[in-house]
Design an enzyme around this catalytic site. Structure first.
Site, PDB file in Angstrom:
ATOM      1  N   ASN A   1       0.817  -1.213   0.000  1.00 38.10           N
ATOM      2  CA  ASN A   1       0.000   0.000   0.000  1.00 38.10           C
ATOM      3  C   ASN A   1       0.850   1.262   0.000  1.00 38.10           C
ATOM      4  OD1 ASN A   1      -2.594  -1.313   0.077  1.00 38.10           O
ATOM      5  ND2 ASN A   1      -2.010  -1.958   2.140  1.00 38.10           N
ATOM      6  N   ALA A   2       2.077   1.132  -0.443  1.00 43.96           N
ATOM      7  CA  ALA A   2       2.954   2.299  -0.567  1.00 43.96           C
ATOM      8  C   ALA A   2       3.745   2.158  -1.860  1.00 43.96           C
ATOM      9  CB  ALA A   2       3.884   2.420   0.643  1.00 43.96           C
TER      10      ALA A   2
ATOM     11  N   GLU B   1       9.933   3.167 -10.926  1.00 41.49           N
ATOM     12  CA  GLU B   1      10.494   4.471 -10.505  1.00 41.49           C
ATOM     13  C   GLU B   1       9.454   5.585 -10.595  1.00 41.49           C
ATOM     14  OE1 GLU B   1      12.773   2.938  -9.579  1.00 41.49           O
ATOM     15  OE2 GLU B   1      14.508   2.603 -10.860  1.00 41.49           O
ATOM     16  N   GLY B   2       8.197   5.184 -10.357  1.00 39.82           N
ATOM     17  CA  GLY B   2       7.089   6.141 -10.438  1.00 39.82           C
ATOM     18  C   GLY B   2       6.381   5.970 -11.762  1.00 39.82           C
TER      19      GLY B   2
ATOM     20  N   PHE C   1       8.029  -5.826  -4.812  1.00 43.23           N
ATOM     21  CA  PHE C   1       8.519  -5.271  -6.085  1.00 43.23           C
ATOM     22  C   PHE C   1       9.875  -4.595  -5.909  1.00 43.23           C
ATOM     23  CE2 PHE C   1       3.728  -4.627  -6.662  1.00 43.23           C
ATOM     24  CZ  PHE C   1       3.557  -5.906  -7.163  1.00 43.23           C
TER      25      PHE C   1
ATOM     26  N   GLU D   1       1.783   8.126 -14.760  1.00 39.94           N
ATOM     27  CA  GLU D   1       0.738   9.007 -14.208  1.00 39.94           C
ATOM     28  C   GLU D   1       1.331   9.860 -13.086  1.00 39.94           C
ATOM     29  OE1 GLU D   1      -1.946   9.511 -15.886  1.00 39.94           O
ATOM     30  OE2 GLU D   1      -1.102   7.959 -17.157  1.00 39.94           O
TER      31      GLU D   1
ATOM     32  N   ARG E   1      13.307  -7.012 -46.562  1.00 44.72           N
ATOM     33  CA  ARG E   1      12.088  -7.115 -47.380  1.00 44.72           C
ATOM     34  C   ARG E   1      12.275  -6.456 -48.733  1.00 44.72           C
ATOM     35  NH1 ARG E   1       7.805  -9.691 -44.923  1.00 44.72           N
ATOM     36  NH2 ARG E   1       7.293  -9.829 -47.106  1.00 44.72           N
TER      37      ARG E   1
HETATM   38  N1  COS Z   1      13.010  16.065  -4.179  1.00 45.64           N
HETATM   39  C1  COS Z   1      13.073  16.514  -2.899  1.00 45.64           C
HETATM   40  N2  COS Z   1      11.980  16.694  -2.147  1.00 45.64           N
HETATM   41  C2  COS Z   1      10.776  16.399  -2.684  1.00 45.64           C
HETATM   42  C3  COS Z   1      10.651  15.917  -3.997  1.00 45.64           C
HETATM   43  C4  COS Z   1      11.828  15.762  -4.759  1.00 45.64           C
HETATM   44  N3  COS Z   1      11.782  15.305  -6.003  1.00 45.64           N
HETATM   45  N4  COS Z   1       9.346  15.716  -4.276  1.00 45.64           N
HETATM   46  C5  COS Z   1       8.668  16.056  -3.158  1.00 45.64           C
HETATM   47  N5  COS Z   1       9.554  16.485  -2.212  1.00 45.64           N
HETATM   48  C6  COS Z   1       9.237  16.977  -0.878  1.00 45.64           C
HETATM   49  C7  COS Z   1       8.364  18.205  -0.979  1.00 45.64           C
HETATM   50  O1  COS Z   1       9.153  19.369  -1.076  1.00 45.64           O
HETATM   51  C8  COS Z   1       7.585  18.159   0.307  1.00 45.64           C
HETATM   52  O2  COS Z   1       8.375  18.686   1.338  1.00 45.64           O
HETATM   53  P1  COS Z   1       7.707  19.599   2.492  1.00 45.64           P
HETATM   54  O3  COS Z   1       6.773  18.662   3.221  1.00 45.64           O
HETATM   55  O4  COS Z   1       8.874  20.028   3.319  1.00 45.64           O
HETATM   56  O5  COS Z   1       7.003  20.698   1.794  1.00 45.64           O
HETATM   57  C9  COS Z   1       7.405  16.673   0.559  1.00 45.64           C
HETATM   58  O6  COS Z   1       8.440  16.011  -0.188  1.00 45.64           O
HETATM   59  C10 COS Z   1       6.067  16.173   0.085  1.00 45.64           C
HETATM   60  O7  COS Z   1       5.931  16.606  -1.265  1.00 45.64           O
HETATM   61  P2  COS Z   1       4.545  16.489  -2.034  1.00 45.64           P
HETATM   62  O8  COS Z   1       3.454  17.079  -1.218  1.00 45.64           O
HETATM   63  O9  COS Z   1       4.733  16.950  -3.447  1.00 45.64           O
HETATM   64  O10 COS Z   1       4.408  14.935  -1.998  1.00 45.64           O
HETATM   65  P3  COS Z   1       3.268  14.103  -2.488  1.00 45.64           P
HETATM   66  O11 COS Z   1       2.906  13.142  -1.403  1.00 45.64           O
HETATM   67  O12 COS Z   1       2.178  14.924  -3.091  1.00 45.64           O
HETATM   68  O13 COS Z   1       4.068  13.323  -3.648  1.00 45.64           O
HETATM   69  C11 COS Z   1       4.167  11.961  -5.521  1.00 45.64           C
HETATM   70  C12 COS Z   1       3.364  12.706  -4.524  1.00 45.64           C
HETATM   71  C13 COS Z   1       3.131  11.159  -6.284  1.00 45.64           C
HETATM   72  C14 COS Z   1       4.877  12.901  -6.474  1.00 45.64           C
HETATM   73  C15 COS Z   1       5.233  11.064  -4.849  1.00 45.64           C
HETATM   74  O14 COS Z   1       4.654  10.329  -3.803  1.00 45.64           O
HETATM   75  C16 COS Z   1       5.880  10.113  -5.816  1.00 45.64           C
HETATM   76  O15 COS Z   1       6.772  10.471  -6.606  1.00 45.64           O
HETATM   77  N6  COS Z   1       5.406   8.866  -5.797  1.00 45.64           N
HETATM   78  C17 COS Z   1       5.962   7.823  -6.616  1.00 45.64           C
HETATM   79  C18 COS Z   1       6.893   7.032  -5.827  1.00 45.64           C
HETATM   80  C19 COS Z   1       7.630   6.108  -6.705  1.00 45.64           C
HETATM   81  O16 COS Z   1       8.263   6.520  -7.656  1.00 45.64           O
HETATM   82  N7  COS Z   1       7.535   4.822  -6.375  1.00 45.64           N
HETATM   83  C20 COS Z   1       8.179   3.819  -7.126  1.00 45.64           C
HETATM   84  C21 COS Z   1       9.411   3.406  -6.471  1.00 45.64           C
HETATM   85  S1  COS Z   1      10.114   2.222  -7.484  1.00 45.64           S
HETATM   86  S2  COS Z   1      11.807   1.982  -6.660  1.00 45.64           S
END
Ligand code: COS
Length: 381
Positions: A129-130, A365-366, A156, A369, A269
């Site tokens: 769930n994360a 890596e995200g 994963f 979407e 071809r």
């Molecule tokens: N670098 C540094 N800090 C970051 C950052 C980045 N790229 N992106 C976000 N932050 C920080 C923000 O500045 C914010 O800090 P403050 O609380 O001090 O303001 C905090 O992290 C939260 O940021 P935000 O509110 O944008 O976070 P969200 O929960 O909205 O983030 C997404 C949402 C979807 C962008 C994020 O959870 C994400 O990238 N998820 C995908 C994760 C992923 O890639 N998983 C796959 C892993 S495979 S190994």
């Protein structure tokens, strides 16, 4: 692009080609079809060839190369065999937070051994769930005296089945504390209570295995905490920014290969006297593939160059990942369209594997979407 950068990239491509022809191409198709288990021998060869810690500084045993140079290695290895390119990117993903946020003792203890291929590291973030919601970590490290006691489950995890060192994201808490923020801890895989297994029947990138990790009362010294407690989410996001450029490079490698295979097929071809209208249709597709590939390459290099210049690159990394992986989707699909029955058959064509390997690049890596959100956030803030 400056001449000296291109010259350097050409040298890297030549080195990777020599390595791939000797060590990868003779075995990779069989490994792709075999049982999913981590190819330790190939992994060690990659590290010994200097591709394991390419961008780590020389004093830690690495090559000290730029990010652009590093992603050139990834792109080129992926061109020859996508999972081998991925296998080279994964240690970098795990080592980046260790190197960037770790203290000197932690870095000296682990980084040289990782670079040498003696320790396999994993970046251990995702849970059931994360995934996209990476902040929703449920794995907990309870502080008990001078130790953490860690419980949780991770899924994963690239190379998680084979890892010796987990760069583990979780919540650090005192007894009775519930609302804590994400942190990061180094966990050695031979610690009692740490177990891992290989997830089976992955669609593509099979050679670079994916694992599931269970932590049951895993006792780790407090000094294994990486960086500042509660800053783990930002550490993970920063790490993923760089990794996303690497995925852009993997996707560019896949697109280039799909394009080259299409060109070869066209020539065959044409030589066999295929009808003019069929050749014309293939030509149109090749023109589009070539343009998508070039755009993917440029957007990916731009992100890497910003990273090298010390400029912000969150936006550019997300754009590179999203655009290049979708371009690769287009290219493998069109390559299959061009080769039709031949492309479906792994016996005859590498396109069958490219088609399977490409898909995950849009997800890990995200997801794309998530990249769209990251990109939009840069414009909306
Ligand atoms: N670098 C540094 N800090 C970051 C950052 C980045 N790229 N992106 C976000 N932050 C920080 C923000 O500045 C914010 O800090 P403050 O609380 O001090 O303001 C905090 O992290 C939260 O940021 P935000 O509110 O944008 O976070 P969200 O929960 O909205 O983030 C997404 C949402 C979807 C962008 C994020 O959870 C994400 O990238 N998820 C995908 C994760 C992923 O890639 N998983 C796959 C892993 S495979 S190994």
């Amino acid at each position: 692009m400056a001449d000296n950068i291109e010259k350097r990239q050409q040298e890297i491509r030549a080195r990777v080609k020599a390595f791939a022809e000797k060590e990868v191409l003779p075995i990779c198709r069989d490994l792709d079809r075999g049982e999913e288990s981590f190819p330790l021998d190939l992994y060690r060869k990659l590290c010994r060839a200097g591709f394991g810690g390419y961008s780590m500084p020389g004093e830690y045993g690495g090559g000290g190369f730029s990010n652009l140079e590093f992603i050139t290695v990834i792109e080129e290895l992926t061109y020859y065999d996508p999972p081998t390119g991925l296998m080279c990117a994964i240690p970098e993903l795990a080592t980046y937070p260790l190197f960037t946020f770790g203290n000197e003792e932690q870095k000296k203890k682990y980084v040289p051994k990782i670079v040498a291929g003696e320790i396999i590291p994993s970046f251990v973030l995702t849970e059931r769930n994360a995934g996209s919601d990476a902040a929703n970590q449920q794995t907990t490290a309870l502080i008990q005296g001078d130790h953490f006691v860690i419980n949780g489950e991770k899924i994963f995890i690239m190379h998680g089945d084979a890892c010796d060192l987990a760069v583990l994201f979780c919540r650090i808490a005192q007894e009775g504390e519930t609302r804590t923020k994400v942190s990061c801890i180094l966990v050695e895989a031979d610690t009692p209570g740490f177990s891992a297994r290989t997830l089976q029947h992955k669609m593509g990138m099979r050679l670079a295995t994916t694992g599931m990790i269970t932590l049951k009362d895993v006792k780790v010294p407090l000094e294994n905490q990486l960086g500042v407690a509660g800053k783990g989410f930002k550490m993970a996001m920063k790490t993923l920014d760089g990794a996303r450029i690497g995925v852009g490079a993997q996707a560019t490698g896949i697109s280039r290969r799909a394009l080259d295979e299409s060109v070869k097929f066209y020539r065959r071809r044409a030589a066999a006297g295929a009808p003019a209208e069929k050749l014309y249709e293939m030509k149109r597709i090749i023109g589009e593939m070539a343009t998508q590939t070039e755009a993917a390459r440029l957007i990916t290099y731009k992100a890497a160059m910003r990273q090298d210049a010390g400029e912000p690159y969150t936006l550019e990394a997300a754009q590179a990942k999203m655009f290049a992986t979708e371009a690769a989707n287009f290219c493998v699909d069109r390559a299959l369209e061009i080769q039709s029955g031949w492309g479906l058959m792994g016996e005859f064509s590498v396109v069958e594997q490219l088609y399977r390997d490409q898909r995950i690049t849009e997800i890990y890596e995200g997801t794309n979407e998530v990249q769209r959100l990251v990109i939009a956030n840069s414009y909306l803030r």
